[in-house]
Scaffold this active site. Structure first.
Site, PDB file in Angstrom:
ATOM      1  N   PRO A  10       1.859   1.566  -7.787  1.00  0.00           N
ATOM      2  CA  PRO A  10       2.272   2.445  -8.886  1.00  0.00           C
ATOM      3  C   PRO A  10       2.464   1.743 -10.231  1.00  0.00           C
ATOM      4  O   PRO A  10       3.021   0.651 -10.291  1.00  0.00           O
ATOM      5  CB  PRO A  10       3.597   3.045  -8.404  1.00  0.00           C
ATOM      6  N   ASN A  11       1.982   2.427 -11.236  1.00  0.00           N
ATOM      7  CA  ASN A  11       2.109   2.057 -12.653  1.00  0.00           C
ATOM      8  C   ASN A  11       1.173   0.935 -13.091  1.00  0.00           C
ATOM      9  O   ASN A  11       1.054   0.671 -14.289  1.00  0.00           O
ATOM     10  CB  ASN A  11       3.570   1.710 -13.015  1.00  0.00           C
ATOM     11  N   ARG A  18       0.939  -0.923 -21.838  1.00  0.00           N
ATOM     12  CA  ARG A  18       2.378  -0.921 -22.049  1.00  0.00           C
ATOM     13  C   ARG A  18       2.952  -2.264 -21.601  1.00  0.00           C
ATOM     14  O   ARG A  18       2.362  -2.952 -20.768  1.00  0.00           O
ATOM     15  CB  ARG A  18       3.077   0.199 -21.228  1.00  0.00           C
ATOM     16  N   TYR A  23       3.598  -8.022 -18.558  1.00  0.00           N
ATOM     17  CA  TYR A  23       2.398  -7.880 -17.718  1.00  0.00           C
ATOM     18  C   TYR A  23       1.089  -8.261 -18.421  1.00  0.00           C
ATOM     19  O   TYR A  23       0.022  -8.136 -17.823  1.00  0.00           O
ATOM     20  CB  TYR A  23       2.316  -6.444 -17.173  1.00  0.00           C
ATOM     21  N   ASN A  72      -1.127  -5.702  -4.400  1.00  0.00           N
ATOM     22  CA  ASN A  72       0.046  -5.664  -5.275  1.00  0.00           C
ATOM     23  C   ASN A  72       0.599  -4.258  -5.156  1.00  0.00           C
ATOM     24  O   ASN A  72       0.134  -3.320  -5.819  1.00  0.00           O
ATOM     25  CB  ASN A  72      -0.319  -5.977  -6.728  1.00  0.00           C
ATOM     26  N   ALA A  75       6.221  -1.574  -7.262  1.00  0.00           N
ATOM     27  CA  ALA A  75       7.609  -1.274  -6.881  1.00  0.00           C
ATOM     28  C   ALA A  75       7.754  -0.951  -5.392  1.00  0.00           C
ATOM     29  O   ALA A  75       8.817  -1.196  -4.801  1.00  0.00           O
ATOM     30  CB  ALA A  75       8.135  -0.120  -7.728  1.00  0.00           C
ATOM     31  N   GLU A  96      -0.316 -10.927  -0.583  1.00  0.00           N
ATOM     32  CA  GLU A  96       0.531 -10.171  -1.522  1.00  0.00           C
ATOM     33  C   GLU A  96       0.508 -10.874  -2.879  1.00  0.00           C
ATOM     34  O   GLU A  96       0.672 -12.101  -2.939  1.00  0.00           O
ATOM     35  CB  GLU A  96       1.957 -10.132  -0.962  1.00  0.00           C
ATOM     36  N   HIS A  98       1.859 -10.651  -7.078  1.00  0.00           N
ATOM     37  CA  HIS A  98       2.623 -10.050  -8.179  1.00  0.00           C
ATOM     38  C   HIS A  98       2.289 -10.780  -9.458  1.00  0.00           C
ATOM     39  O   HIS A  98       2.228 -12.022  -9.463  1.00  0.00           O
ATOM     40  CB  HIS A  98       4.134 -10.117  -7.910  1.00  0.00           C
ATOM     41  N   ARG A 105      13.394 -12.271 -11.750  1.00  0.00           N
ATOM     42  CA  ARG A 105      13.771 -10.956 -12.275  1.00  0.00           C
ATOM     43  C   ARG A 105      14.958 -10.388 -11.469  1.00  0.00           C
ATOM     44  O   ARG A 105      15.675 -11.140 -10.826  1.00  0.00           O
ATOM     45  CB  ARG A 105      12.539 -10.038 -12.263  1.00  0.00           C
TER      46      ARG A 105
END
Ligand code: CA2
Length: 138
Positions: A10-11, A18, A23, A72, A75, A96, A98, A105
């Site tokens: 997601p996103n 953005r 990112y 990835n 969330a 995996e 990120h 974070r």
């Protein structure tokens, strides 16, 4: 030829549009096309969804005959027992990835339901993490 898929959660469709300080400012599509050009000896696919069940369905679809999955889950990494169970259930190894350093974070990003069943985890290398994950399968 080896079949490898990148699955983004997601996103991540907002990459390059953005929050460039976290990112980066590249769109994933541009990055993916460059990655494909550099790796012509593999079949490289890309799937993105904002929907948990669609990510699980895709893992089931590719998880028994593809050579590798670069995941990835965004969330959902930190919340989804369902995606974690799917990664455990399939045969294809999952790396995996990120973009950001999730351990620098918030605490909730330090938890992963995927990592216990992943071949490996890469985080904090920006989009290069996907390239490193791809190399791990070659
Ligand atoms: O660092 C990563 O790759 C993450 O998986 C990204 C997720 C975040 O929830 C994870 O903790 C770490 C968030 C993806 C959101 O992507 C955006 C991209 C551009 C603009 C806004 C959000």
């Amino acid at each position: 030829m080896k079949k490898i898929i990148i699955i983004n959660g997601p996103n991540l469709n907002l990459l390059g549009k953005r929050e460039p300080t976290i990112y980066g400012s590249n769109s994933f599509e541009d990055f993916f096309n460059e990655l494909k050009d550099k790796n012509k000896t593999v079949v490289l696919e890309y799937f993105q969804s904002n929907i948990e069940g669609e990510i699980i369905d895709k893992l089931h679809e590719v998880g028994f005959d593809y050579h590798g999955i670069i995941l990835n889950a965004a969330a959902y990494t930190h919340t989804s027992v369902g995606i974690g169970d799917a990664v455990k259930a399939i045969d294809t190894p999952v790396v995996e990835v990120h973009i950001s350093n999730i351990h620098a974070r918030e605490e909730f990003r330090h938890v992963s339901y995927i990592a216990p069943n992943a071949k490996g985890v890469l985080f904090g290398f920006g989009l290069q993490g996907y390239e490193l994950a791809l190399q791990s399968f070659l």
